[in-house]
Design a protein around this motif. Sequence first.
Motif, PDB file in Angstrom:
ATOM      1  N   ARG A 263       0.832  -1.208   0.000  1.00  0.00           N
ATOM      2  CA  ARG A 263       0.000   0.000   0.000  1.00  0.00           C
ATOM      3  C   ARG A 263       0.865   1.256   0.000  1.00  0.00           C
ATOM      4  O   ARG A 263       0.541   2.255  -0.649  1.00  0.00           O
ATOM      5  N   VAL A 264       1.982   1.210   0.735  1.00  0.00           N
ATOM      6  CA  VAL A 264       2.905   2.347   0.737  1.00  0.00           C
ATOM      7  C   VAL A 264       3.475   2.574  -0.663  1.00  0.00           C
ATOM      8  O   VAL A 264       3.544   3.719  -1.150  1.00  0.00           O
ATOM      9  N   GLU A 265       3.875   1.488  -1.340  1.00  0.00           N
ATOM     10  CA  GLU A 265       4.414   1.620  -2.687  1.00  0.00           C
ATOM     11  C   GLU A 265       3.346   2.108  -3.668  1.00  0.00           C
ATOM     12  O   GLU A 265       3.635   2.901  -4.568  1.00  0.00           O
ATOM     13  N   ALA A 266       2.112   1.649  -3.500  1.00  0.00           N
ATOM     14  CA  ALA A 266       1.029   2.123  -4.362  1.00  0.00           C
ATOM     15  C   ALA A 266       0.771   3.613  -4.144  1.00  0.00           C
ATOM     16  O   ALA A 266       0.495   4.354  -5.095  1.00  0.00           O
ATOM     17  N   ASP A 267       0.861   4.071  -2.888  1.00  0.00           N
ATOM     18  CA  ASP A 267       0.689   5.500  -2.606  1.00  0.00           C
ATOM     19  C   ASP A 267       1.797   6.323  -3.269  1.00  0.00           C
ATOM     20  O   ASP A 267       1.547   7.448  -3.735  1.00  0.00           O
ATOM     21  N   ARG A 268       3.005   5.785  -3.329  1.00  0.00           N
ATOM     22  CA  ARG A 268       4.082   6.495  -4.024  1.00  0.00           C
ATOM     23  C   ARG A 268       3.778   6.615  -5.509  1.00  0.00           C
ATOM     24  O   ARG A 268       4.061   7.647  -6.133  1.00  0.00           O
ATOM     25  N   ALA A 270       0.775   6.814  -6.726  1.00  0.00           N
ATOM     26  CA  ALA A 270      -0.268   7.851  -6.818  1.00  0.00           C
ATOM     27  C   ALA A 270       0.333   9.244  -6.712  1.00  0.00           C
ATOM     28  O   ALA A 270      -0.083  10.167  -7.427  1.00  0.00           O
ATOM     29  N   GLN A 271       1.306   9.420  -5.830  1.00  0.00           N
ATOM     30  CA  GLN A 271       1.969  10.717  -5.717  1.00  0.00           C
ATOM     31  C   GLN A 271       2.713  11.067  -6.994  1.00  0.00           C
ATOM     32  O   GLN A 271       2.710  12.217  -7.431  1.00  0.00           O
ATOM     33  N   ASP A 274       0.030  12.124  -9.538  1.00  0.00           N
ATOM     34  CA  ASP A 274      -0.534  13.439  -9.194  1.00  0.00           C
ATOM     35  C   ASP A 274       0.468  14.558  -9.477  1.00  0.00           C
ATOM     36  O   ASP A 274       0.089  15.624  -9.978  1.00  0.00           O
ATOM     37  N   ILE A 422       0.727   1.837  -9.386  1.00  0.00           N
ATOM     38  CA  ILE A 422      -0.444   1.627  -8.529  1.00  0.00           C
ATOM     39  C   ILE A 422      -1.088   0.279  -8.831  1.00  0.00           C
ATOM     40  O   ILE A 422      -1.364  -0.524  -7.936  1.00  0.00           O
ATOM     41  N   TYR A 425       0.942  -3.000  -7.701  1.00  0.00           N
ATOM     42  CA  TYR A 425       0.897  -3.388  -6.291  1.00  0.00           C
ATOM     43  C   TYR A 425      -0.514  -3.740  -5.835  1.00  0.00           C
ATOM     44  O   TYR A 425      -0.691  -4.628  -4.994  1.00  0.00           O
ATOM     45  N   TRP A 426      -1.518  -3.067  -6.393  1.00  0.00           N
ATOM     46  CA  TRP A 426      -2.877  -3.429  -5.993  1.00  0.00           C
ATOM     47  C   TRP A 426      -3.288  -4.779  -6.565  1.00  0.00           C
ATOM     48  O   TRP A 426      -4.112  -5.483  -5.964  1.00  0.00           O
TER      49      TRP A 426
END
Length: 517
Positions: A263-268, A270-271, A274, A422, A425-426
């Motif tokens: 989840r941390v890697e997926a958030d990266r 997303a960042q 964005d 994203i 990893y998801w």
Amino acid sequence: MRTLTRYILRRHAGPFIFAVIGTTVLLLLDQVSKRFERLIGKDLESAVIAEVFVYSIPFILAQTLPMAVLVAVLYVFSRMEGDFEITAVKASGIPLSRVMAPLLVCAVILAGGMTWFNNTVLPQSNHHLQVLLTGIGRKKPTFNLREHTINEVLPSYVYVHPGMIDREESVVHDVAIYDERNGQESRSIYATRGKMGFSEQGEDLYFDLEDGVVQVRMNERPHAFRRIAFERMLLKIPDVANGLERDTAAIRGDREMNIADMRVEADRGAQMADAARSESLVYAQAITAMLLDFEQPLADAPGPVVRPAGGTRTGVSEIPDLDDYMAGRLDDIADRKDGIPDLESDVPDWEADLPDRGDDLSATPGALARGEMGPEPAQERAAPDSTTQVAESAARRFYSASDAANQFQSYAEREVTGLRRINQYWVEIHKKGTIPAACIVFVLLGAPIAVRFPRGGVALVVGVSLGIFGAYYVSLIGGERLADRLWISPLWAMWAPNVIFGAAGLVALARSTKVMR
């Protein structure tokens, strides 16, 4: 009912355990055949080899447990229907769904345990296995050489390209060695034959080369080189480790992480996406403002700009800072204003009427200097300050339409890279629950099929199991590929096979649940 429940569970226990052991052993033998070439000739202890296969078992179990559920259900229900036990149960007024209920409860418990197993035990075992295999691969690089491939023997310095390898004699044929250890020159060695060997300490690698040439190119004079022919040459490569080293700090892949790490890697990702979208928006706004700034075109800005005759920028010797440039223009305006008497008394205080911009400027410096664009609310800003600065810095280098097109393409590629990260990893996150849930799906699907074909025997079990396994895993792989290409969401990519096969099982169960009276 309790007697029937115990009877159903007892009938399935033996075939399930047998199926788990059988399928695990088969897949483990497949792993042995694949890794045997990498392990042979490494002078490894038997404990290390056993450790490789022990760490391979968790990954295999994650696949074989759902398989074993389907095999056991097909075998037991086929035997029970062949012995007219299912017919007797239906004649007693008990539907097939009630017979399957204990198995569904056990499948739910097994799916929950597998989900925990896939999230805690499996990532650690995969990581230890990868670390161990990496250490084994580095232990004796001569035995890990691949034919017709550039192999890195000494990282960033020595590369070996063998044409053919005789591993029993440790001899290479038609070998090319690229040596970059000397920073002032590069050596390329070509030989028709060479024998490999280690020193007694096992740290230095030797090549006994025959019938070849050495080409030496000086880095300061790339167009000149020396060519030396030899009949026999002994090449020493020192400090090539031959011991088994385990790099426990190695970077983990997606299958070596738990759900929280992924989840941390997926958030990266997303960042990253964005930030690319925000920079693209700010870049477009900055270019638009610069193109509409007719009072001071970009070509008139101070600082020499080199432009070729064809109209394409070839280089910029100095790019002025736009903020400094606009500050200089404001100073010039202030100097001119000093010559006009009583100007401030006749002109209203326009600075007092403007809203407080603070330290954040949402418009370009040129537009703000003219008072044409005001600040945007904090919640409507296109990007953070750092992103805005990066995009505006790129806009200052804008000269032609091709520059803008290339910059927008770069932003689009970065956004796609973030989105793929994203999804990558998801997909693995959903996979940790999708494969365990297949245990429930296989119970729903296997029992009606076995009841419908009671005389199928072992052929039914083997044929139907292979067909369902193949279709299910092909669907998973296909869904993963579609998610990687951003065609569908990871949720549907991983759960669609369970939904499809589960729906087929419910339809088959509805047709088979007929109570005989």
